[in-house]
Design a protein around this motif. Structure first.
Motif, PDB file in Angstrom:
ATOM      1  N   SER A  81     -25.400  29.862 -27.961  1.00  0.00           N
ATOM      2  CA  SER A  81     -24.277  28.979 -28.233  1.00  0.00           C
ATOM      3  C   SER A  81     -23.571  29.368 -29.529  1.00  0.00           C
ATOM      4  O   SER A  81     -22.326  29.398 -29.590  1.00  0.00           O
ATOM      5  CB  SER A  81     -24.755  27.526 -28.319  1.00  0.00           C
ATOM      6  N   LEU A  82     -24.333  29.686 -30.556  1.00  0.00           N
ATOM      7  CA  LEU A  82     -23.743  30.114 -31.824  1.00  0.00           C
ATOM      8  C   LEU A  82     -22.979  31.424 -31.652  1.00  0.00           C
ATOM      9  O   LEU A  82     -21.873  31.596 -32.186  1.00  0.00           O
ATOM     10  CB  LEU A  82     -24.837  30.272 -32.875  1.00  0.00           C
ATOM     11  N   PHE A  83     -23.559  32.342 -30.892  1.00  0.00           N
ATOM     12  CA  PHE A  83     -22.917  33.631 -30.659  1.00  0.00           C
ATOM     13  C   PHE A  83     -21.588  33.449 -29.920  1.00  0.00           C
ATOM     14  O   PHE A  83     -20.557  34.028 -30.303  1.00  0.00           O
ATOM     15  CB  PHE A  83     -23.852  34.526 -29.851  1.00  0.00           C
ATOM     16  N   LEU A  84     -21.590  32.650 -28.850  1.00  0.00           N
ATOM     17  CA  LEU A  84     -20.361  32.419 -28.090  1.00  0.00           C
ATOM     18  C   LEU A  84     -19.312  31.713 -28.946  1.00  0.00           C
ATOM     19  O   LEU A  84     -18.111  32.018 -28.856  1.00  0.00           O
ATOM     20  CB  LEU A  84     -20.663  31.592 -26.838  1.00  0.00           C
ATOM     21  N   SER A  85     -19.764  30.783 -29.787  1.00  0.00           N
ATOM     22  CA  SER A  85     -18.827  30.083 -30.669  1.00  0.00           C
ATOM     23  C   SER A  85     -18.135  31.060 -31.608  1.00  0.00           C
ATOM     24  O   SER A  85     -16.923  30.963 -31.851  1.00  0.00           O
ATOM     25  CB  SER A  85     -19.562  29.014 -31.478  1.00  0.00           C
ATOM     26  N   GLY A  86     -18.912  32.000 -32.138  1.00  0.00           N
ATOM     27  CA  GLY A  86     -18.330  32.987 -33.027  1.00  0.00           C
ATOM     28  C   GLY A  86     -17.419  33.954 -32.306  1.00  0.00           C
ATOM     29  O   GLY A  86     -16.328  34.283 -32.792  1.00  0.00           O
ATOM     30  N   GLN A  87     -17.824  34.416 -31.140  1.00  0.00           N
ATOM     31  CA  GLN A  87     -17.028  35.398 -30.412  1.00  0.00           C
ATOM     32  C   GLN A  87     -15.706  34.811 -29.920  1.00  0.00           C
ATOM     33  O   GLN A  87     -14.700  35.520 -29.827  1.00  0.00           O
ATOM     34  CB  GLN A  87     -17.827  35.939 -29.220  1.00  0.00           C
ATOM     35  N   MET A  88     -15.700  33.535 -29.621  1.00  0.00           N
ATOM     36  CA  MET A  88     -14.484  32.900 -29.112  1.00  0.00           C
ATOM     37  C   MET A  88     -13.730  32.115 -30.184  1.00  0.00           C
ATOM     38  O   MET A  88     -12.769  31.415 -29.887  1.00  0.00           O
ATOM     39  CB  MET A  88     -14.834  31.977 -27.934  1.00  0.00           C
ATOM     40  N   ASN A  89     -14.197  32.221 -31.445  1.00  0.00           N
ATOM     41  CA  ASN A  89     -13.526  31.523 -32.553  1.00  0.00           C
ATOM     42  C   ASN A  89     -13.340  30.036 -32.248  1.00  0.00           C
ATOM     43  O   ASN A  89     -12.243  29.482 -32.403  1.00  0.00           O
ATOM     44  CB  ASN A  89     -12.177  32.172 -32.852  1.00  0.00           C
ATOM     45  N   VAL A  90     -14.414  29.408 -31.810  1.00  0.00           N
ATOM     46  CA  VAL A  90     -14.340  28.014 -31.389  1.00  0.00           C
ATOM     47  C   VAL A  90     -13.891  27.092 -32.517  1.00  0.00           C
ATOM     48  O   VAL A  90     -13.223  26.080 -32.277  1.00  0.00           O
ATOM     49  CB  VAL A  90     -15.712  27.567 -30.840  1.00  0.00           C
ATOM     50  N   PHE A  91     -14.228  27.436 -33.760  1.00  0.00           N
ATOM     51  CA  PHE A  91     -13.905  26.553 -34.874  1.00  0.00           C
ATOM     52  C   PHE A  91     -12.579  26.906 -35.540  1.00  0.00           C
ATOM     53  O   PHE A  91     -12.275  26.402 -36.617  1.00  0.00           O
ATOM     54  CB  PHE A  91     -15.044  26.565 -35.903  1.00  0.00           C
ATOM     55  N   ARG A  92     -11.789  27.777 -34.900  1.00  0.00           N
ATOM     56  CA  ARG A  92     -10.431  28.012 -35.390  1.00  0.00           C
ATOM     57  C   ARG A  92      -9.599  26.752 -35.130  1.00  0.00           C
ATOM     58  O   ARG A  92      -9.766  26.107 -34.087  1.00  0.00           O
ATOM     59  CB  ARG A  92      -9.811  29.202 -34.656  1.00  0.00           C
ATOM     60  N   ARG A 139      -7.238  24.131 -33.790  1.00  0.00           N
ATOM     61  CA  ARG A 139      -6.548  23.945 -32.513  1.00  0.00           C
ATOM     62  C   ARG A 139      -6.985  24.924 -31.430  1.00  0.00           C
ATOM     63  O   ARG A 139      -6.207  25.264 -30.523  1.00  0.00           O
ATOM     64  CB  ARG A 139      -5.020  23.999 -32.711  1.00  0.00           C
ATOM     65  N   THR A 140      -8.228  25.380 -31.497  1.00  0.00           N
ATOM     66  CA  THR A 140      -8.769  26.187 -30.402  1.00  0.00           C
ATOM     67  C   THR A 140      -8.848  25.333 -29.140  1.00  0.00           C
ATOM     68  O   THR A 140      -9.194  24.150 -29.203  1.00  0.00           O
ATOM     69  CB  THR A 140     -10.161  26.719 -30.754  1.00  0.00           C
ATOM     70  N   ASP A 141      -8.559  25.914 -27.996  1.00  0.00           N
ATOM     71  CA  ASP A 141      -8.538  25.123 -26.766  1.00  0.00           C
ATOM     72  C   ASP A 141      -9.927  24.617 -26.410  1.00  0.00           C
ATOM     73  O   ASP A 141     -10.948  25.234 -26.740  1.00  0.00           O
ATOM     74  CB  ASP A 141      -7.965  25.957 -25.611  1.00  0.00           C
ATOM     75  N   LEU A 142      -9.950  23.480 -25.739  1.00  0.00           N
ATOM     76  CA  LEU A 142     -11.202  22.813 -25.396  1.00  0.00           C
ATOM     77  C   LEU A 142     -12.052  23.646 -24.454  1.00  0.00           C
ATOM     78  O   LEU A 142     -13.288  23.579 -24.500  1.00  0.00           O
ATOM     79  CB  LEU A 142     -10.896  21.450 -24.756  1.00  0.00           C
ATOM     80  N   GLY A 143     -11.435  24.466 -23.598  1.00  0.00           N
ATOM     81  CA  GLY A 143     -12.195  25.264 -22.642  1.00  0.00           C
ATOM     82  C   GLY A 143     -13.197  26.179 -23.328  1.00  0.00           C
ATOM     83  O   GLY A 143     -14.351  26.293 -22.896  1.00  0.00           O
ATOM     84  N   ARG A 144     -12.780  26.831 -24.402  1.00  0.00           N
ATOM     85  CA  ARG A 144     -13.700  27.708 -25.136  1.00  0.00           C
ATOM     86  C   ARG A 144     -14.851  26.918 -25.723  1.00  0.00           C
ATOM     87  O   ARG A 144     -16.011  27.352 -25.681  1.00  0.00           O
ATOM     88  CB  ARG A 144     -12.957  28.445 -26.248  1.00  0.00           C
ATOM     89  N   ALA A 145     -14.531  25.753 -26.278  1.00  0.00           N
ATOM     90  CA  ALA A 145     -15.575  24.932 -26.884  1.00  0.00           C
ATOM     91  C   ALA A 145     -16.603  24.489 -25.844  1.00  0.00           C
ATOM     92  O   ALA A 145     -17.809  24.476 -26.112  1.00  0.00           O
ATOM     93  CB  ALA A 145     -14.955  23.716 -27.563  1.00  0.00           C
ATOM     94  N   LEU A 146     -16.132  24.153 -24.652  1.00  0.00           N
ATOM     95  CA  LEU A 146     -17.049  23.712 -23.602  1.00  0.00           C
ATOM     96  C   LEU A 146     -17.956  24.855 -23.150  1.00  0.00           C
ATOM     97  O   LEU A 146     -19.142  24.646 -22.881  1.00  0.00           O
ATOM     98  CB  LEU A 146     -16.258  23.156 -22.416  1.00  0.00           C
ATOM     99  N   ILE A 147     -17.411  26.058 -23.056  1.00  0.00           N
ATOM    100  CA  ILE A 147     -18.235  27.216 -22.677  1.00  0.00           C
ATOM    101  C   ILE A 147     -19.346  27.432 -23.699  1.00  0.00           C
ATOM    102  O   ILE A 147     -20.502  27.670 -23.346  1.00  0.00           O
ATOM    103  CB  ILE A 147     -17.354  28.475 -22.543  1.00  0.00           C
ATOM    104  N   ALA A 148     -18.988  27.336 -24.977  1.00  0.00           N
ATOM    105  CA  ALA A 148     -19.987  27.522 -26.028  1.00  0.00           C
ATOM    106  C   ALA A 148     -21.001  26.387 -26.050  1.00  0.00           C
ATOM    107  O   ALA A 148     -22.128  26.567 -26.531  1.00  0.00           O
ATOM    108  CB  ALA A 148     -19.291  27.634 -27.390  1.00  0.00           C
ATOM    109  N   PHE A 149     -20.613  25.215 -25.526  1.00  0.00           N
ATOM    110  CA  PHE A 149     -21.503  24.043 -25.550  1.00  0.00           C
ATOM    111  C   PHE A 149     -22.490  24.044 -24.395  1.00  0.00           C
ATOM    112  O   PHE A 149     -23.540  23.399 -24.472  1.00  0.00           O
ATOM    113  CB  PHE A 149     -20.655  22.763 -25.503  1.00  0.00           C
TER     114      PHE A 149
END
Length: 305
Positions: free
Chosen positions: A192-203, A205-215
């Motif tokens: 989950s941490l790796f996916l969050s970093g690779q998709m810049n989840v904490f940038r 206004r990042t879209d919710l779809g990326r956050a859900l994948i990382a979750f």
């Protein structure tokens, strides 16, 4: 007083020497040999703990309702399947992601190294703690099968048990913390941490779809942890502590090789030890030291949009 040698460290001074000692010191500082040596010691300690460490067996009351639950012969998530769910599947996803994104050898290396360190360190700490604490499982009495006539309101020990299978009986005192939970949150938490970093989840206004994948990996780990309560192998306290332990170690291991998730370059690992050695740094800079460049911040144009 000026420092002696590179950064004033003992190893730093040794790297400037010639001969065998200098060669070994340079190898030690410019490669990940220290991590692999520590990993080998950790693996040895884990194997020795499995072979020779016996759990502390707390005394118990037959009238205690917290240890009177049935012993489930078929678990919802067995140990083998937990390894698959939290170890094999995350490993495959990591490899596929790195391959598809055409990651460099260094990123491949530190990502998989960090992942295996997280799993092994979690397993070692969990098992040592289990054996040291010796907390009875909720299904202890079903495992123990106390002898007829055993007093119900007097503290007794393992001597009153009639169960012949030693492994089944010994496992009755390994409730805290939950090993399934810690392992699940270690492997899936790292993913989950790796996916969050690779998709810049904490940038911003990042879209919710990326956050859900990382979750998703965290949700999967939570379901594994909950299953331990459903099988009466652990109570909520065991599961929560195991989950926190596993995720904390996953975060610790991830952050040793990657910047924090709010860094603009969170998708890139820290420079290799060889690169920093060749540049005369001798060690990686923590991204917190680069204060202004390390955070996602909204500028005027962002706020106006």
């Amino acid at each position: 007083m000026p420092p002696n040698g590179r950064n004033g460290h003992p190893v730093g001074r040794l790297v400037e020497r010639t001969g065998c000692i200098g060669s070994v010191a340079r190898l030690w500082q410019r490669t990940y040999a220290p991590d692999y040596v520590a990993f080998a010691f950790l693996l040895t300690g884990y194997i020795l703990a499995q072979l020779f460490m016996e759990p502390f067996r707390r005394m118990f009351l037959l009238s205690n309702p917290n240890i009177q639950y049935p012993h489930a012969l078929v678990e919802r998530v067995s140990m083998a399947w937990n390894i698959v769910y939290a170890g094999v599947i995350p490993l495959v996803i990591l490899i596929l992601w790195l391959a598809i994104s055409r990651a460099g050898i260094h990123q491949f290396h530190v990502t998989l190294l960090g992942f295996f360190i997280a799993l092994l360190l979690t397993s070692f700490i969990t098992d040592v703690t289990k054996n040291a604490v010796g907390r009875p499982r909720p299904d202890l009495l079903s495992r123990c099968l106390p002898a007829a006539g055993t007093p119900k309101d007097i503290l007794v020990n393992i001597e009153v048990c009639t169960e012949k299978d030693r492994h089944t009986l010994e496992e009755g005192w390994k409730s805290f913390p939950s090993g399934h939970s810690s392992f699940a949150f270690s492997g899936l938490g790292f993913l989950s941490l790796f996916l969050s970093g690779q998709m810049n989840v904490f940038r911003p206004r990042t879209d919710l779809g990326r956050a859900l994948i990382a979750f998703i990996p965290i949700l999967a780990a939570a379901l594994i942890a909950i299953s331990r309560c459903e099988d009466y192998r652990h109570d909520v306290y065991d599961v929560i502590c195991g989950s926190l332990l596993g995720f904390a170690i996953a975060y610790f291991s991830y952050r040793r090789y990657y910047p924090r998730l709010r860094s603009p370059k969170c998708h890139e690992p820290f420079p290799s030890r060889g690169m920093t050695f060749n540049n005369g740094v001798g060690q990686n800079k923590d991204d917190e030291e680069t204060a202004g460049a390390g955070l996602f911040e909204l500028d005027d144009s962002d706020e106006a949009s």
